[in-house]
Design an enzyme around this catalytic site. Structure first.
Site, PDB file in Angstrom:
ATOM      1  N   PHE A 139      36.124 -42.006 -69.563  1.00  0.00           N
ATOM      2  CA  PHE A 139      34.989 -41.388 -68.884  1.00  0.00           C
ATOM      3  C   PHE A 139      34.910 -39.935 -69.337  1.00  0.00           C
ATOM      4  O   PHE A 139      35.890 -39.185 -69.214  1.00  0.00           O
ATOM      5  CB  PHE A 139      35.137 -41.437 -67.361  1.00  0.00           C
ATOM      6  CG  PHE A 139      33.963 -40.826 -66.644  1.00  0.00           C
ATOM      7  CD1 PHE A 139      32.822 -41.567 -66.396  1.00  0.00           C
ATOM      8  CD2 PHE A 139      33.985 -39.504 -66.243  1.00  0.00           C
ATOM      9  CE1 PHE A 139      31.718 -40.997 -65.754  1.00  0.00           C
ATOM     10  CE2 PHE A 139      32.904 -38.924 -65.599  1.00  0.00           C
ATOM     11  CZ  PHE A 139      31.768 -39.676 -65.366  1.00  0.00           C
ATOM     12  N   ASP A 155      40.274 -34.467 -73.585  1.00  0.00           N
ATOM     13  CA  ASP A 155      39.487 -34.209 -72.376  1.00  0.00           C
ATOM     14  C   ASP A 155      40.462 -34.046 -71.207  1.00  0.00           C
ATOM     15  O   ASP A 155      41.018 -35.016 -70.698  1.00  0.00           O
ATOM     16  CB  ASP A 155      38.539 -35.391 -72.150  1.00  0.00           C
ATOM     17  CG  ASP A 155      37.709 -35.268 -70.878  1.00  0.00           C
ATOM     18  OD1 ASP A 155      38.067 -34.464 -69.991  1.00  0.00           O
ATOM     19  OD2 ASP A 155      36.708 -36.001 -70.755  1.00  0.00           O
ATOM     20  N   LYS A 196      36.684 -28.860 -63.460  1.00  0.00           N
ATOM     21  CA  LYS A 196      37.213 -29.164 -62.133  1.00  0.00           C
ATOM     22  C   LYS A 196      38.104 -28.065 -61.557  1.00  0.00           C
ATOM     23  O   LYS A 196      37.622 -27.050 -61.084  1.00  0.00           O
ATOM     24  CB  LYS A 196      37.914 -30.520 -62.146  1.00  0.00           C
ATOM     25  CG  LYS A 196      36.931 -31.688 -62.308  1.00  0.00           C
ATOM     26  CD  LYS A 196      37.582 -33.008 -62.044  1.00  0.00           C
ATOM     27  CE  LYS A 196      36.589 -34.162 -62.209  1.00  0.00           C
ATOM     28  NZ  LYS A 196      35.549 -34.190 -61.180  1.00  0.00           N
TER      29      LYS A 196
END
Length: 396
Positions: free
Chosen positions: A138, A222, A251
Site C-alpha cells: 500500500f 516506503d 504519519k
C-alpha cells in the site's frame, strides 16, 4: 455538542468515505483520550500511527503554538530557519543527504517515483521507467500511488491508471530479477501495514538491495507507517541492515500535523531541479516546529530501546490472550489474528469497552503512541483481554 449532534452534522456535510466508529473524540493526554460525553479511552491507534508523542505533548504543543504566533506559513520561494533546521535534522536522523518536504505519505511517494524516473531518464533515456512494487503493498490513494499499491481491491472503480508499475510477490527473487528489466526503481514497505501487518523477510530485503545495486535501479523504501521509531529503530530497514537510495516518511514525523518527506542520498540530491516539483504547504513552519520536537525526542538516548521494550511487552501479553491465534509485526506496530471474530468486530467491541484499536484486512492492528506509559499499556491490555474473553475466547 453532543455525540448525536456531532455525528448528524458530520454526516450531512462530509463525503461518506470512512467507516467511522460510534464515538466523537474531544481531548486527550498521552495515550488517553476523552470523548464528547466525557468518557475515557486508551488509544492503541494514535491516529493511524500519527500521534507518535501521544496527545498534547507539552513540548510539542508549545513549539507549535510559538511558531504559529510568529509565522504560520510562507511560500517555498523564501528561506525559513525552522524549516531549514528541520530538514537538516531529518536528514541526520535517517542518514540521507537531501529531503523534499510535502504534506502526506502519498505525496512523498509521488515525489519518489518522479525522482526515480528522472534519474533513470537522465542516465539511460526515456524507456527505463517502470517501478516495481510488491503484491499486498500500500503506497497511497492518489492515482499514481494507488496504481503502485499491489492490491486489486484498491484499484476497482478508478481505471484507467497512468501505467508504468509492475508487481512481484515478496520473497520471489527470480520474479524480481525479471521485473527489473526496463525498471528504474523498486518501491517496498519493510512491514506491509495496510496489507495486514506483514514483515518482509530480512534476507529478501538484502537480496533486493543487492539486485538494485547491480542493475543501477533505485531502491525506494516506503517508511510512511514504519518510520520515525515505530518498529524500535528509526527506520524499519535498519533491522535488515540495508541503506535505501530513497526513503519516504509521513504519519508520525509531524506528531499530529500533516507532513510528508521524500529523502534521498547525497548522490541523488541534484536530480530534481527548480520547477520540477513543488508543494504549496510542504515544509510549513508550524508543522516543522512540531516535527523538530518529534525528532528530538525519538532520537534521544534510550528512546528507541524503550519502544522496543514496550513492543515486546505488548506482544508477550497479546500472545497469551484468549482468542489470539497469532501476532506479527515489529516494535509498536503489531497485527493480531483472532479466532472467531474479525478485526472490525473486535474493534467495535473495544470502543464500547474504552479502548481504541485499528484494523488491517481481517486483523486487529495496534499502533499505540511511542510514548505510551506502562500503566496505559496495561490498562488497554486489560480492556482487550476482557473483550476477547467475552467474545468466547478461552483463558490459557
Amino acid at each position: 455538542m453532543t455525540y448525536d449532534t456531532i455525528r448528524e452534522t458530520a454526516d450531512a456535510a462530509l463525503m461518506p468515505t470512512y467507516g467511522r466508529f460510534s464515538v466523537a473524540l474531544e481531548q486527550g493526554k498521552s495515550a488517553t483520550v476523552r470523548d464528547a460525553e466525557g468518557r475515557e479511552y486508551i488509544d492503541f491507534g494514535s491516529g493511524i500511527g500519527v500521534n507518535s508523542l501521544g496527545y498534547a505533548d507539552p513540548e510539542w504543543a508549545a513549539a507549535v503554538a510559538e511558531q504559529a504566533g510568529r509565522l504560520q506559513h510562507i511560500s517555498n520561494l523564501y528561506y525559513n530557519e525552522t524549516q531549514s533546521l528541520f530538514a537538516q535534522e531529518v536528514c541526520r536522523a535517517t542518514g540521507m543527504g537531501r529531503v523534499f518536504l510535502c504534506n502526506s505519505g502519498a505525496e512523498a511517494n509521488e515525489c519518489a517515483v518522479k525522482l526515480a524516473r528522472k534519474y533513470s531518464e537522465d542516465k539511460y533515456g526515456p524507456d527505463r521507467y517502470a517501478v516495481v512494487t510488491m503484491n499486498n503493498s500500500f503506497h497511497g490513494r492518489t492515482i499514481a500511488t494507488l496504481e503502485a499499491t499491489g492490491q486489486d481491491a484498491f484499484h476497482a472503480h478508478f481505471l484507467p491508471f497512468t501505467g508504468g508499475f509492475r508487481y512481484v510477490q515478496p520473497g520471489d527473487v527470480p520474479a524480481l530479477e525479471l521485473a527489473l528489466e526496463g525498471a528504474c526503481a523498486v518501491m517496498l514497505e519493510c512491514v506491509q501495514g495496510e496489507g495486514g501487518v506483514k514483515p518482509l523477510d530480512f534476507e529478501y530485503l538484502r537480496q533486493v538491495r543487492r539486485l538494485c545495486t547491480e542493475k543501477d535501479v533505485l531502491l525506494v523504501v516506503d517508511e510512511v507507517q514504519t518510520g520515525v521509531g515505530r518498529t524500535g529503530r528509526f527506520l524499519a530497514c535498519e533491522h535488515a541492515g540495508i541503506r535505501p537510495d530513497v526513503v519516504t516518511l509521513a504519519k508520525g514525523l509531524g506528531g499530529g500535523l500533516p507532513i510528508g518527506a521524500c529523502l534521498c542520498t547525497e548522490e541523488l540530491g541534484g536530480v530534481m531541479s527548480a520547477g520540477m516539483h513543488g508543494s504549496t504547504f510542504g515544509g510549513n513552519p508550524v508543522v516543522c516546529a512540531g516535527g523538530r520536537v518529534v525528532l528530538s525526542q525519538v532520537t534521544a538516548p534510550g528512546f528507541l530501546e524503550e519502544v522496543a521494550r514496550k513492543g515486546d511487552r505488548l506482544r508477550s501479553r497479546l500472545e497469551k490472550m484468549p482468542g489470539v491465534r497469532s501476532v506479527r509485526g515489529l516494535g509498536l506496530m503489531l497485527g493480531v489474528e483472532l479466532d472467531g471474530i474479525s478485526g472490525r468486530e473486535a474493534a467495535e467491541k473495544c470502543v464500547s469497552a474504552g479502548l481504541l484499536v485499528l484494523t488491517a484486512k481481517s486483523l486487529m492492528r495496534l499502533l499505540p503512541p511511542l510514548t505510551i506509559t506502562d500503566e496505559e499499556l496495561d490498562r488497554g491490555l486489560s480492556i482487550l483481554e476482557k473483550v476477547l474473553t467475552d467474545c468466547g475466547g478461552k483463558e490459557e
